[in-house]
Motif scaffolding. Structure first.
Motif, PDB file in Angstrom:
ATOM      1  N   ASP A 164     -61.858  -4.562  78.293  1.00 50.58           N
ATOM      2  CA  ASP A 164     -62.658  -3.436  78.790  1.00 50.58           C
ATOM      3  C   ASP A 164     -62.541  -3.304  80.303  1.00 50.58           C
ATOM      4  OD1 ASP A 164     -63.554  -2.488  76.333  1.00 50.58           O
ATOM      5  OD2 ASP A 164     -65.346  -3.755  76.356  1.00 50.58           O
ATOM      6  N   ASP A 165     -62.563  -4.430  81.015  1.00 51.14           N
ATOM      7  CA  ASP A 165     -62.413  -4.392  82.479  1.00 51.14           C
ATOM      8  C   ASP A 165     -61.060  -3.807  82.870  1.00 51.14           C
ATOM      9  OD1 ASP A 165     -64.912  -5.552  82.760  1.00 51.14           O
ATOM     10  OD2 ASP A 165     -64.128  -7.558  83.213  1.00 51.14           O
ATOM     11  N   LEU A 166     -60.003  -4.222  82.204  1.00 53.25           N
ATOM     12  CA  LEU A 166     -58.669  -3.688  82.497  1.00 53.25           C
ATOM     13  C   LEU A 166     -58.602  -2.204  82.193  1.00 53.25           C
ATOM     14  CD1 LEU A 166     -56.469  -6.581  81.115  1.00 53.25           C
ATOM     15  CD2 LEU A 166     -56.637  -5.871  83.505  1.00 53.25           C
ATOM     16  N   HIS A 167     -59.180  -1.811  81.094  1.00 54.77           N
ATOM     17  CA  HIS A 167     -59.200  -0.398  80.704  1.00 54.77           C
ATOM     18  C   HIS A 167     -59.908   0.441  81.772  1.00 54.77           C
ATOM     19  CE1 HIS A 167     -58.938   2.698  77.503  1.00 54.77           C
ATOM     20  NE2 HIS A 167     -59.977   3.198  78.127  1.00 54.77           N
ATOM     21  N   ASP A 168     -61.073  -0.029  82.198  1.00 59.77           N
ATOM     22  CA  ASP A 168     -61.872   0.708  83.184  1.00 59.77           C
ATOM     23  C   ASP A 168     -61.213   0.759  84.553  1.00 59.77           C
ATOM     24  OD1 ASP A 168     -63.710   1.091  81.162  1.00 59.77           O
ATOM     25  OD2 ASP A 168     -65.089  -0.476  81.883  1.00 59.77           O
ATOM     26  N   SER A 169     -60.473  -0.281  84.916  1.00 61.58           N
ATOM     27  CA  SER A 169     -59.873  -0.333  86.252  1.00 61.58           C
ATOM     28  C   SER A 169     -58.463   0.258  86.310  1.00 61.58           C
ATOM     29  CB  SER A 169     -59.832  -1.780  86.756  1.00 61.58           C
ATOM     30  OG  SER A 169     -58.941  -2.547  85.978  1.00 61.58           O
ATOM     31  N   HIS A 170     -57.904   0.622  85.161  1.00 57.55           N
ATOM     32  CA  HIS A 170     -56.538   1.159  85.109  1.00 57.55           C
ATOM     33  C   HIS A 170     -56.480   2.523  85.786  1.00 57.55           C
ATOM     34  CE1 HIS A 170     -52.483   1.719  83.616  1.00 57.55           C
ATOM     35  NE2 HIS A 170     -52.831   2.883  83.113  1.00 57.55           N
ATOM     36  N   GLU A 171     -55.518   2.673  86.671  1.00 60.04           N
ATOM     37  CA  GLU A 171     -55.329   3.963  87.329  1.00 60.04           C
ATOM     38  C   GLU A 171     -54.618   4.895  86.374  1.00 60.04           C
ATOM     39  OE1 GLU A 171     -53.457   3.627  91.138  1.00 60.04           O
ATOM     40  OE2 GLU A 171     -54.757   1.979  91.732  1.00 60.04           O
ATOM     41  N   GLY A 172     -55.127   6.089  86.248  1.00 59.67           N
ATOM     42  CA  GLY A 172     -54.516   7.071  85.358  1.00 59.67           C
ATOM     43  C   GLY A 172     -55.147   7.053  83.989  1.00 59.67           C
ATOM     44  N   GLU A 173     -54.670   7.928  83.160  1.00 59.44           N
ATOM     45  CA  GLU A 173     -55.181   8.097  81.803  1.00 59.44           C
ATOM     46  C   GLU A 173     -54.610   7.014  80.881  1.00 59.44           C
ATOM     47  OE1 GLU A 173     -57.612   9.945  79.137  1.00 59.44           O
ATOM     48  OE2 GLU A 173     -57.345  10.524  81.224  1.00 59.44           O
ATOM     49  N   VAL A 174     -55.457   6.440  80.042  1.00 62.02           N
ATOM     50  CA  VAL A 174     -55.004   5.487  79.040  1.00 62.02           C
ATOM     51  C   VAL A 174     -55.075   6.190  77.694  1.00 62.02           C
ATOM     52  CG1 VAL A 174     -55.425   3.281  77.906  1.00 62.02           C
ATOM     53  CG2 VAL A 174     -55.849   3.512  80.352  1.00 62.02           C
ATOM     54  N   GLY A 175     -53.903   6.448  77.119  1.00 63.12           N
ATOM     55  CA  GLY A 175     -53.864   7.087  75.815  1.00 63.12           C
ATOM     56  C   GLY A 175     -54.110   6.090  74.701  1.00 63.12           C
ATOM     57  N   ASN A 176     -53.522   4.923  74.822  1.00 64.08           N
ATOM     58  CA  ASN A 176     -53.636   3.876  73.811  1.00 64.08           C
ATOM     59  C   ASN A 176     -53.768   2.521  74.502  1.00 64.08           C
ATOM     60  OD1 ASN A 176     -53.096   5.246  71.137  1.00 64.08           O
ATOM     61  ND2 ASN A 176     -51.363   5.979  72.340  1.00 64.08           N
ATOM     62  N   HIS A 177     -54.671   1.709  73.990  1.00 63.67           N
ATOM     63  CA  HIS A 177     -54.891   0.376  74.548  1.00 63.67           C
ATOM     64  C   HIS A 177     -54.849  -0.617  73.390  1.00 63.67           C
ATOM     65  CE1 HIS A 177     -57.637  -2.329  77.258  1.00 63.67           C
ATOM     66  NE2 HIS A 177     -56.665  -3.007  76.707  1.00 63.67           N
ATOM     67  N   TYR A 178     -53.790  -1.406  73.376  1.00 67.74           N
ATOM     68  CA  TYR A 178     -53.587  -2.415  72.340  1.00 67.74           C
ATOM     69  C   TYR A 178     -53.701  -3.790  72.953  1.00 67.74           C
ATOM     70  CZ  TYR A 178     -51.845   1.391  69.514  1.00 67.74           C
ATOM     71  OH  TYR A 178     -51.748   2.560  68.810  1.00 67.74           O
ATOM     72  N   VAL A 179     -54.153  -4.733  72.154  1.00 63.31           N
ATOM     73  CA  VAL A 179     -54.222  -6.121  72.574  1.00 63.31           C
ATOM     74  C   VAL A 179     -53.477  -6.949  71.535  1.00 63.31           C
ATOM     75  CG1 VAL A 179     -55.707  -8.041  73.241  1.00 63.31           C
ATOM     76  CG2 VAL A 179     -56.492  -5.673  73.612  1.00 63.31           C
ATOM     77  N   THR A 180     -52.425  -7.623  71.983  1.00 68.65           N
ATOM     78  CA  THR A 180     -51.705  -8.529  71.096  1.00 68.65           C
ATOM     79  C   THR A 180     -52.297  -9.912  71.265  1.00 68.65           C
ATOM     80  OG1 THR A 180     -49.699  -7.195  71.221  1.00 68.65           O
ATOM     81  CG2 THR A 180     -49.450  -9.460  70.469  1.00 68.65           C
ATOM     82  N   LEU A 181     -52.684 -10.507  70.159  1.00 71.03           N
ATOM     83  CA  LEU A 181     -53.343 -11.811  70.132  1.00 71.03           C
ATOM     84  C   LEU A 181     -52.342 -12.864  69.689  1.00 71.03           C
ATOM     85  CD1 LEU A 181     -56.467 -10.485  68.213  1.00 71.03           C
ATOM     86  CD2 LEU A 181     -56.248 -10.806  70.693  1.00 71.03           C
ATOM     87  N   TYR A 182     -52.395 -14.031  70.324  1.00 76.07           N
ATOM     88  CA  TYR A 182     -51.452 -15.118  70.048  1.00 76.07           C
ATOM     89  C   TYR A 182     -52.196 -16.388  69.654  1.00 76.07           C
ATOM     90  CZ  TYR A 182     -48.337 -11.995  72.593  1.00 76.07           C
ATOM     91  OH  TYR A 182     -47.617 -10.900  72.994  1.00 76.07           O
ATOM     92  N   ALA A 183     -51.548 -17.210  68.833  1.00 75.64           N
ATOM     93  CA  ALA A 183     -52.127 -18.494  68.441  1.00 75.64           C
ATOM     94  C   ALA A 183     -52.204 -19.443  69.631  1.00 75.64           C
ATOM     95  CB  ALA A 183     -51.321 -19.125  67.307  1.00 75.64           C
ATOM     96  N   THR A 184     -51.197 -19.411  70.489  1.00 77.25           N
ATOM     97  CA  THR A 184     -51.189 -20.203  71.722  1.00 77.25           C
ATOM     98  C   THR A 184     -50.771 -19.284  72.868  1.00 77.25           C
ATOM     99  OG1 THR A 184     -48.885 -20.882  71.411  1.00 77.25           O
ATOM    100  CG2 THR A 184     -50.578 -22.361  70.530  1.00 77.25           C
ATOM    101  N   ALA A 185     -51.124 -19.666  74.062  1.00 76.76           N
ATOM    102  CA  ALA A 185     -50.769 -18.855  75.230  1.00 76.76           C
ATOM    103  C   ALA A 185     -49.245 -18.799  75.370  1.00 76.76           C
ATOM    104  CB  ALA A 185     -51.386 -19.445  76.493  1.00 76.76           C
ATOM    105  N   PRO A 186     -48.714 -17.625  75.689  1.00 74.36           N
ATOM    106  CA  PRO A 186     -47.264 -17.516  75.887  1.00 74.36           C
ATOM    107  C   PRO A 186     -46.806 -18.382  77.065  1.00 74.36           C
ATOM    108  CG  PRO A 186     -48.252 -15.347  75.609  1.00 74.36           C
ATOM    109  CD  PRO A 186     -49.380 -16.331  75.773  1.00 74.36           C
ATOM    110  N   PRO A 187     -45.512 -18.730  77.089  1.00 70.03           N
ATOM    111  CA  PRO A 187     -44.975 -19.531  78.198  1.00 70.03           C
ATOM    112  C   PRO A 187     -45.072 -18.784  79.531  1.00 70.03           C
ATOM    113  CG  PRO A 187     -43.389 -19.355  76.383  1.00 70.03           C
ATOM    114  CD  PRO A 187     -44.519 -18.445  76.062  1.00 70.03           C
TER     115      PRO A 187
END
Length: 181
Positions: free
Chosen positions: A91-114
């Motif tokens: 939500d913080d990223l969405h609110d602070s994003h400059e410009g219009e956000v048409g779609n906001h997806y979150v990819t979830l991982y079992a472990t943090a990426p490298p």
């Protein structure tokens, strides 16, 4: 007992990967889950479990889901506290994003990426597309559509690993429903 939220990957996407909510609920209970709830038929599950480890809950669920469904069901598990934090970050990223956000997806991982994969993903520059990887989540803000996204199709994004994506709206809903502690 701790409360968890599990996100199942690649179910109900065609004739061969059907895994209805009732079967998910039954398999979750067979894996030791109780107080099981599901939200929509895309694999969002709330449960309590005696295990005090996300990894142990994930392993138990994946075994039970494979046995019930007849195919592997990659599963990403979070505590309710971690999911609430993750959703607030989105939500913080969405609110602070400059410009219009048409779609906001979150990819979830079992472990943090490298770290190297995160750095490469953060270096991507595509007009109207942004990614922020934080912990076990990659937040993708798009002016356009998920199907035409150059960022999501990039080798850098794919190098983050296998995850499962949800819209920020779905994460908000499950957080509001299930993360009240």
């Amino acid at each position: 007992m701790p409360t968890y939220v599990a996100f199942l990957r690649a179910i109900n996407l065609g004739a061969t990967r059907k895994f209805p909510k009732d079967a998910i609920r039954s398999a979750t209970e067979a894996a030791g889950g109780s107080d099981v709830e599901t939200y929509i038929n895309t694999g969002n599950v709330r449960l309590t479990h005696s295990a005090r480890s996300v990894a142990k809950v994930q392993a138990a669920l994946e075994r039970a889901y494979a046995a019930e469904a007849g195919f592997e069901v990659p599963t990403i598990v979070f505590t309710t506290r971690d999911l609430a934090t993750l959703t607030a970050r989105g939500d913080d990223l969405h609110d602070s994003h400059e410009g219009e956000v048409g779609n906001h997806y979150v990819t979830l991982y079992a472990t943090a990426p490298p770290a190297a994969a995160i750095e490469a993903a953060h270096a991507l520059e595509h007009d109207g597309e942004a990614v922020v990887v934080d912990g076990r989540a990659a937040y993708v803000l798009l002016d356009g559509d998920i199907h035409t996204s150059r960022l999501l199709a990039s080798k850098e994004f794919k190098a983050l690993g296998q995850g499962t994506a949800r819209t920020i709206k779905v994460l908000r809903t499950v957080t509001e429903k299930w993360c009240r502690d």
